[in-house]
Scaffold this motif. Structure first.
Motif, PDB file in Angstrom:
ATOM      1  N   GLY A  25     -20.460  23.374  -5.167  1.00 30.75           N
ATOM      2  CA  GLY A  25     -21.219  22.226  -5.646  1.00 30.75           C
ATOM      3  C   GLY A  25     -20.281  21.195  -6.275  1.00 30.75           C
ATOM      4  N   LYS A  26     -20.644  20.747  -7.490  1.00 25.72           N
ATOM      5  CA  LYS A  26     -19.792  19.735  -8.131  1.00 25.72           C
ATOM      6  C   LYS A  26     -18.608  20.365  -8.866  1.00 25.72           C
ATOM      7  CE  LYS A  26     -22.325  19.605 -12.486  1.00 25.72           C
ATOM      8  NZ  LYS A  26     -22.973  18.850 -13.541  1.00 25.72           N
ATOM      9  N   TYR A  27     -18.546  21.695  -8.873  1.00 27.27           N
ATOM     10  CA  TYR A  27     -17.518  22.398  -9.638  1.00 27.27           C
ATOM     11  C   TYR A  27     -16.348  22.832  -8.760  1.00 27.27           C
ATOM     12  CZ  TYR A  27     -21.282  22.958 -13.040  1.00 27.27           C
ATOM     13  OH  TYR A  27     -22.305  22.723 -13.920  1.00 27.27           O
ATOM     14  N   VAL A  28     -15.168  22.888  -9.387  1.00 31.22           N
ATOM     15  CA  VAL A  28     -14.040  23.557  -8.742  1.00 31.22           C
ATOM     16  C   VAL A  28     -13.448  24.537  -9.753  1.00 31.22           C
ATOM     17  CG1 VAL A  28     -11.836  23.331  -7.543  1.00 31.22           C
ATOM     18  CG2 VAL A  28     -13.530  21.514  -7.333  1.00 31.22           C
ATOM     19  N   ILE A  29     -13.438  25.809  -9.388  1.00 29.06           N
ATOM     20  CA  ILE A  29     -12.787  26.823 -10.226  1.00 29.06           C
ATOM     21  C   ILE A  29     -11.302  26.815  -9.881  1.00 29.06           C
ATOM     22  CG2 ILE A  29     -12.707  29.270 -10.852  1.00 29.06           C
ATOM     23  CD1 ILE A  29     -15.652  29.497 -10.088  1.00 29.06           C
ATOM     24  N   VAL A  30     -10.477  26.744 -10.919  1.00 26.84           N
ATOM     25  CA  VAL A  30      -9.019  26.653 -10.717  1.00 26.84           C
ATOM     26  C   VAL A  30      -8.330  27.621 -11.681  1.00 26.84           C
ATOM     27  CG1 VAL A  30      -9.116  24.192 -10.078  1.00 26.84           C
ATOM     28  CG2 VAL A  30      -8.738  24.832 -12.466  1.00 26.84           C
ATOM     29  N   PRO A  31      -7.086  28.007 -11.377  1.00 26.37           N
ATOM     30  CA  PRO A  31      -6.340  28.782 -12.362  1.00 26.37           C
ATOM     31  C   PRO A  31      -5.977  27.870 -13.545  1.00 26.37           C
ATOM     32  CG  PRO A  31      -4.935  28.252 -10.468  1.00 26.37           C
ATOM     33  CD  PRO A  31      -6.319  27.743 -10.143  1.00 26.37           C
ATOM     34  N   ALA A  32      -5.992  28.416 -14.746  1.00 21.39           N
ATOM     35  CA  ALA A  32      -5.697  27.605 -15.943  1.00 21.39           C
ATOM     36  C   ALA A  32      -4.223  27.214 -15.971  1.00 21.39           C
ATOM     37  CB  ALA A  32      -6.050  28.410 -17.195  1.00 21.39           C
ATOM     38  N   GLY A  33      -3.972  25.991 -16.456  1.00 20.90           N
ATOM     39  CA  GLY A  33      -2.591  25.602 -16.738  1.00 20.90           C
ATOM     40  C   GLY A  33      -1.925  24.711 -15.702  1.00 20.90           C
ATOM     41  N   TYR A  34      -2.704  23.998 -14.920  1.00 22.83           N
ATOM     42  CA  TYR A  34      -2.117  23.136 -13.887  1.00 22.83           C
ATOM     43  C   TYR A  34      -2.714  21.728 -13.997  1.00 22.83           C
ATOM     44  CZ  TYR A  34      -0.439  27.592 -12.261  1.00 22.83           C
ATOM     45  OH  TYR A  34       0.173  28.816 -12.206  1.00 22.83           O
ATOM     46  N   PRO A  35      -2.268  20.973 -15.025  1.00 21.99           N
ATOM     47  CA  PRO A  35      -2.936  19.717 -15.387  1.00 21.99           C
ATOM     48  C   PRO A  35      -2.905  18.628 -14.315  1.00 21.99           C
ATOM     49  CG  PRO A  35      -0.890  20.018 -16.653  1.00 21.99           C
ATOM     50  CD  PRO A  35      -1.154  21.304 -15.937  1.00 21.99           C
ATOM     51  N   LYS A  36      -1.829  18.562 -13.538  1.00 26.27           N
ATOM     52  CA  LYS A  36      -1.752  17.467 -12.550  1.00 26.27           C
ATOM     53  C   LYS A  36      -2.805  17.642 -11.458  1.00 26.27           C
ATOM     54  CE  LYS A  36       3.104  16.529 -13.352  1.00 26.27           C
ATOM     55  NZ  LYS A  36       4.470  16.894 -12.967  1.00 26.27           N
ATOM     56  N   THR A  37      -3.015  18.888 -11.077  1.00 27.77           N
ATOM     57  CA  THR A  37      -4.031  19.163 -10.061  1.00 27.77           C
ATOM     58  C   THR A  37      -5.427  18.892 -10.628  1.00 27.77           C
ATOM     59  OG1 THR A  37      -2.564  20.820  -9.121  1.00 27.77           O
ATOM     60  CG2 THR A  37      -4.887  20.960  -8.482  1.00 27.77           C
ATOM     61  N   ASN A  38      -5.645  19.342 -11.863  1.00 24.28           N
ATOM     62  CA  ASN A  38      -6.960  19.128 -12.488  1.00 24.28           C
ATOM     63  C   ASN A  38      -7.299  17.639 -12.590  1.00 24.28           C
ATOM     64  OD1 ASN A  38      -6.991  21.823 -12.830  1.00 24.28           O
ATOM     65  ND2 ASN A  38      -6.659  21.813 -15.035  1.00 24.28           N
ATOM     66  N   GLU A  39      -6.300  16.865 -12.984  1.00 27.27           N
ATOM     67  CA  GLU A  39      -6.513  15.422 -13.146  1.00 27.27           C
ATOM     68  C   GLU A  39      -6.971  14.790 -11.829  1.00 27.27           C
ATOM     69  OE1 GLU A  39      -3.314  12.133 -14.187  1.00 27.27           O
ATOM     70  OE2 GLU A  39      -3.169  13.906 -15.501  1.00 27.27           O
ATOM     71  N   GLN A  40      -6.316  15.189 -10.748  1.00 23.74           N
ATOM     72  CA  GLN A  40      -6.693  14.635  -9.433  1.00 23.74           C
ATOM     73  C   GLN A  40      -8.094  15.074  -9.024  1.00 23.74           C
ATOM     74  OE1 GLN A  40      -3.726  14.523  -6.156  1.00 23.74           O
ATOM     75  NE2 GLN A  40      -2.548  15.861  -7.492  1.00 23.74           N
ATOM     76  N   LEU A  41      -8.429  16.328  -9.326  1.00 24.05           N
ATOM     77  CA  LEU A  41      -9.774  16.813  -8.968  1.00 24.05           C
ATOM     78  C   LEU A  41     -10.831  16.036  -9.748  1.00 24.05           C
ATOM     79  CD1 LEU A  41      -9.085  20.655  -8.763  1.00 24.05           C
ATOM     80  CD2 LEU A  41     -10.037  19.241  -6.909  1.00 24.05           C
ATOM     81  N   ARG A  42     -10.562  15.815 -11.036  1.00 25.87           N
ATOM     82  CA  ARG A  42     -11.534  15.066 -11.862  1.00 25.87           C
ATOM     83  C   ARG A  42     -11.668  13.635 -11.347  1.00 25.87           C
ATOM     84  NH1 ARG A  42      -8.730  17.648 -16.444  1.00 25.87           N
ATOM     85  NH2 ARG A  42      -9.873  19.579 -16.847  1.00 25.87           N
ATOM     86  N   ALA A  43     -10.549  13.055 -10.938  1.00 22.36           N
ATOM     87  CA  ALA A  43     -10.587  11.675 -10.431  1.00 22.36           C
ATOM     88  C   ALA A  43     -11.461  11.584  -9.174  1.00 22.36           C
ATOM     89  CB  ALA A  43      -9.176  11.182 -10.139  1.00 22.36           C
ATOM     90  N   LYS A  44     -11.603  12.683  -8.474  1.00 19.33           N
ATOM     91  CA  LYS A  44     -12.463  12.687  -7.271  1.00 19.33           C
ATOM     92  C   LYS A  44     -13.892  13.082  -7.616  1.00 19.33           C
ATOM     93  CE  LYS A  44      -8.877  13.149  -3.822  1.00 19.33           C
ATOM     94  NZ  LYS A  44      -8.794  11.685  -3.568  1.00 19.33           N
TER      95      LYS A  44
END
Ligand code: CIR
Length: 259
Positions: free
Chosen positions: A214-233
């Protein structure tokens, strides 16, 4: 026909917590694993799954199979049918039998046969496409058998060469809305040409394995650059500590059999 709508509309997840024998899980570079920590990380993973709203069924740990928490590998659900895979790792062979009855009770099932090998970590269902990695665990016969099974349903299978990594999903995962999260070194592969991409920098390579629901993405903790890009999308990121599963070459997608 469409294999999967946009976003990833999964509704069910089967999980199996790691047992004590998880310390003996397969790993290319083995490191000491803390089984108790793995279990608590798995519980946090299940909490993240719960937050996405999927119905979760938790199976019993099975000490005979150290890697059996990686539920993604022994089977796959495509277009409402369950395909029972033939595992590529000999120590994981019996894991398919562990899920076969559960799946037969819910789905029409098909089973891959020798000499096929195929593990769910090589299977990407993405916006009406079905990509299967040809890897050390998944051979061409396995891909051909899935192709033959699904052709009558109008589903085409695209084979993808996988080299230098365990599975296709080790370094690329589809999170919905036509977005693929892909490790930098793999991002220019022609197979990803038509996707919108989150390109995972080298230092965050482990974060390329995600689970989009759905609108969520489960990710491993501690990878801020990837998280930032996912949030931007527009995705909501749910972080889970994964140190012990990382040591066993597994990621967040690997811990669920999802449909
Ligand atoms: C294995 O080598 O089979 C396990 N230690 C890791 C499996 C990871 N599964 C996955 O990527 N789907």
């Amino acid at each position: 026909m469409s294999l999967n709508s946009t976003p990833n509309n999964y509704s069910h997840a089967l999980v199996r917590p790691p047992g004590e024998s998880f310390v003996n899980a397969l790993a290319v570079n083995p490191q000491p694993i803390d089984a108790a920590l793995a279990r608590s990380q798995h519980a946090e993973y299940v909490n993240a799954l719960r937050e996405t709203g999927v119905t979760i069924e938790t199976l019993k740990s099975d000490e005979r199979y150290p890697d059996s928490c990686f539920m993604q590998d022994p089977a796959m659900i495509v277009d409402g049918i369950a395909i029972l895979n033939r595992m590529g790792a000999p120590t994981r062979f019996g894991e398919t039998d562990l899920v076969a009855d559960i799946l037969r009770a819910r789905f029409e099932t098909r089973a891959l046969t020798a000499p096929a090998s195929l593990e769910g970590g090589d299977v990407m269902i993405a916006n009406g496409r079905l990509l299967i990695g040809e890897s050390e665990r998944t051979n061409r016969v396995g891909i051909e058998q899935v192709r033959a099974l699904l052709a009558p349903r109008g589903i085409a299978v695209e084979g993808v060469a996988v080299k230098g990594m365990l599975h296709l999903l080790t370094d690329a995962t589809y999170v919905g809305n036509n977005v693929v999260v892909v490790w930098d070194a793999f991002a220019d592969a022609p197979v990803f040409r038509d996707f919108d991409k989150v390109v995972v920098p080298n230092e965050e390579a482990y974060a390329a394995n995600t689970l989009g629901i759905g609108k969520y993405v489960i990710v491993p903790a501690g990878y801020p650059k990837t998280n930032e890009q996912l949030r931007a999308k527009g995705f909501e990121v749910l972080q889970v500590p994964m140190s012990e599963f990382y040591k066993a070459d597994g990621g967040v997608s690997c811990l669920s059999l999802i449909w």
